[in-house]
Design an enzyme around this catalytic site. Structure first.
Site, PDB file in Angstrom:
ATOM      1  N   HIS A 168      -0.684   3.572   6.450  1.00  4.81           N
ATOM      2  CA  HIS A 168       0.571   3.978   7.081  1.00  4.81           C
ATOM      3  C   HIS A 168       1.452   4.680   6.060  1.00  4.81           C
ATOM      4  O   HIS A 168       1.603   4.207   4.934  1.00  4.81           O
ATOM      5  CB  HIS A 168       1.304   2.760   7.655  1.00  4.81           C
ATOM      6  CG  HIS A 168       0.746   2.289   8.959  1.00  4.81           C
ATOM      7  ND1 HIS A 168       1.268   2.647  10.179  1.00  4.81           N
ATOM      8  CD2 HIS A 168      -0.325   1.511   9.222  1.00  4.81           C
ATOM      9  CE1 HIS A 168       0.552   2.101  11.140  1.00  4.81           C
ATOM     10  NE2 HIS A 168      -0.423   1.401  10.579  1.00  4.81           N
ATOM     11  N   TYR A 204      12.962  -0.233  11.492  1.00  2.00           N
ATOM     12  CA  TYR A 204      14.138  -0.936  11.006  1.00  2.00           C
ATOM     13  C   TYR A 204      15.307  -0.499  11.889  1.00  2.00           C
ATOM     14  O   TYR A 204      15.682   0.675  11.873  1.00  2.00           O
ATOM     15  CB  TYR A 204      14.439  -0.579   9.556  1.00  2.00           C
ATOM     16  CG  TYR A 204      13.331  -0.911   8.582  1.00  2.00           C
ATOM     17  CD1 TYR A 204      13.188  -2.193   8.062  1.00  2.00           C
ATOM     18  CD2 TYR A 204      12.431   0.067   8.165  1.00  2.00           C
ATOM     19  CE1 TYR A 204      12.179  -2.497   7.161  1.00  2.00           C
ATOM     20  CE2 TYR A 204      11.414  -0.225   7.268  1.00  2.00           C
ATOM     21  CZ  TYR A 204      11.298  -1.513   6.759  1.00  2.00           C
ATOM     22  OH  TYR A 204      10.297  -1.811   5.870  1.00  2.00           O
ATOM     23  N   PRO A 244      11.963 -10.386   2.173  1.00  2.00           N
ATOM     24  CA  PRO A 244      10.870  -9.619   2.784  1.00  2.00           C
ATOM     25  C   PRO A 244      11.227  -8.168   3.068  1.00  2.00           C
ATOM     26  O   PRO A 244      10.358  -7.393   3.475  1.00  2.00           O
ATOM     27  CB  PRO A 244      10.574 -10.393   4.078  1.00  2.00           C
ATOM     28  CG  PRO A 244      11.820 -11.159   4.366  1.00  2.00           C
ATOM     29  CD  PRO A 244      12.431 -11.484   3.043  1.00  2.00           C
ATOM     30  N   LYS A 291       7.711  -6.510  -0.674  1.00  2.00           N
ATOM     31  CA  LYS A 291       7.327  -6.467  -2.087  1.00  2.00           C
ATOM     32  C   LYS A 291       6.694  -7.759  -2.607  1.00  2.00           C
ATOM     33  O   LYS A 291       6.044  -7.752  -3.656  1.00  2.00           O
ATOM     34  CB  LYS A 291       8.572  -6.158  -2.939  1.00  2.00           C
ATOM     35  CG  LYS A 291       9.206  -4.809  -2.666  1.00  2.00           C
ATOM     36  CD  LYS A 291       8.240  -3.679  -2.919  1.00  2.00           C
ATOM     37  CE  LYS A 291       8.857  -2.320  -2.646  1.00  2.00           C
ATOM     38  NZ  LYS A 291       7.873  -1.225  -2.782  1.00  2.00           N
ATOM     39  N   TYR A 344       9.604   2.564  -2.012  1.00  2.00           N
ATOM     40  CA  TYR A 344       9.106   1.884  -0.832  1.00  2.00           C
ATOM     41  C   TYR A 344       7.585   1.750  -0.844  1.00  2.00           C
ATOM     42  O   TYR A 344       7.044   0.654  -0.609  1.00  2.00           O
ATOM     43  CB  TYR A 344       9.559   2.639   0.403  1.00  2.00           C
ATOM     44  CG  TYR A 344       9.245   1.960   1.716  1.00  2.00           C
ATOM     45  CD1 TYR A 344       9.761   0.700   2.019  1.00  2.00           C
ATOM     46  CD2 TYR A 344       8.451   2.594   2.683  1.00  2.00           C
ATOM     47  CE1 TYR A 344       9.488   0.084   3.228  1.00  2.00           C
ATOM     48  CE2 TYR A 344       8.177   1.981   3.886  1.00  2.00           C
ATOM     49  CZ  TYR A 344       8.691   0.723   4.155  1.00  2.00           C
ATOM     50  OH  TYR A 344       8.414   0.116   5.366  1.00  2.00           O
TER      51      TYR A 344
END
Length: 401
Positions: free
Chosen positions: A84, A214, A307, A311, A397
């Site tokens: 992804h 998100y 979370p 990571k 990210y």
């Protein structure tokens, strides 16, 4: 030449390294040690069935996948995991797509449930002749400040066992026995609680999205994370003192529908049977240094991260790689530099990820303060206006190399 130990009791077993905890950090370390001819024994408090079905994280960074691939530990991951490279933000009822892979030289995440990786690592370790003791109770660490530490535990047979070793790897999480075994004043600990919590939900329902979502909403954050073609993970921002009792299934789905809503869009959220829910502690915690004497801390035993940004498991895998490389140097040629530098090497990445996690936490969560919430929204909107900001986000990210 590897050190060899001899039994001093009938139930004593030898090892160069004792690994406490069979999570991603401990199992990765154990496999890498086996590949370097370093003897180790893994102790795990829970049963094999429990750890192989314990649902946790599910997003692996590009660097972590490449590390596992290089050691022959990623075959099933690469076969079944889904790459992804795009995430979505929903701000003010509008959708913003961020193709972070395109912004970071084509590097992607892999969606692969943590429990599946744990299964792979256990199988690889056992198939190579590795020694893992499940249902090891009352684990205790001895002599960690000396040159000959040992570990005792009560096995599934009800008998006490002891293993002498040269090093102990504490991979048993934030509430394990490893970190508390360090004497008072032996390390410094840094903690932060942002004043929010997440209700984590696991549901038997195919994802309603092709990428992570998100969502910012006046009632709080909502997240849609990917796990498998038939299971999805959701998060809802909630008060720190909240409990699952306050969240019956009907309320969960109603809140998810409301917080994910995009007026005028044909996007729909699919519902399914909720199989797990719990309030997630959003605490950040770092232990410095990540070692004391012959004890080395890895993963959540050394650092806990929210979370947000996925990571935690990736930091644990990095710790394992760094320590395995250090131990290989020590046993091959007596080079102690990797062990001496272990903590510093790991902490550089840990603090960088903590900083990114804190940035993202403040960006996607409402606080009720109108000024702070508006600046947070602007922070996110800037990702879609500034190529430099988008590139910075992508690098952090998808994970630093």
């Amino acid at each position: 030449m590897l050190t060899r130990y001899h039994s001093v009791h009938a139930d004593t077993v030898p090892a160069e390294v004792v690994v406490v905890g069979a999570g991603p950090a401990g199992l990765t370390l154990a496999n890498l040690l086996r590949r370097n001819g370093i003897g180790c024994v893994v102790l795990e408090r829970q049963s094999r069935r429990y750890v192989e079905n314990r649902a946790r994280a599910g997003l692996l960074e590009y660097r972590a996948v490449e590390m596992l691939r290089s050691h022959g530990l990623a075959d099933r991951l690469l076969e079944l995991g889904a790459p992804h490279g795009v995430c979505e933000f929903r701000i003010g009822g509008k959708r913003f797509i961020l193709p972070y892979s395109d912004l970071y030289e084509g590097r992607t995440h892999y969606v692969y449930p943590q429990q599946e990786l744990v299964k792979d690592l256990i199988e690889a370790f056992v198939d190579s002749g590795g020694d893992i003791r499940f249902e090891a109770k009352d684990v205790a660490l001895h002599g960690i400040s000396g040159s000959a530490p040992s570990v005792t535990w009560v096995g599934s047979d009800g008998e006490q066992h002891r293993v002498r070793c040269e090093f102990i790897a504490g991979c048993d999480g934030f509430r394990g026995v490893s970190r508390p075994s360090i004497p008072a004043g032996g390390v410094r600990e840094f903690s932060h609680q942002p004043g929010i919590a997440w209700l984590g939900v696991l549901a038997e329902v195919p994802p309603s999205t092709e990428h992570v979502i998100y969502a910012l909403h006046p009632k709080g954050f909502a997240g849609h994370m990917l796990r498998s073609p038939t299971v999805s993970r959701f998060f809802l921002q909630c008060p720190v003192d909240d409990s699952t009792a306050a969240w019956p299934d009907d309320r969960i789905w109603a809140e998810l529908h409301e917080r994910f809503a995009v007026p005028g869009s044909d996007w729909k959220l699919s519902e399914g049977r909720i199989i797990e829910k719990g309030v997630v502690d959003m605490r950040g915690h770092v232990t410095e240094p990540m070692a004391y004497g012959r004890l080395f801390l890895l993963g959540d035993a050394a650092h806990v991260i929210t979370p947000v940004g996925a990571k935690g498991m990736n930091l644990a895998l990095h710790d394992a790689e760094v320590l395995a490389t250090a131990l290989a140097g020590y046993y091959r040629g007596g080079d102690e530099s990797g062990l001496t530098e272990y903590s510093e090497t790991c902490l550089r990445r840990v603090w960088r990820c903590q900083e990114f996690s804190q940035w993202m936490t403040t960006a996607i969560h409402g606080t009720g303060d109108r000024f702070e919430d508006r600046t947070a929204r602007t922070r996110l909107e800037n990702l879609f206006r500034s190529p430099a900001s988008a590139a910075w986000f992508a690098e952090n990210y998808v994970g630093l190399m």
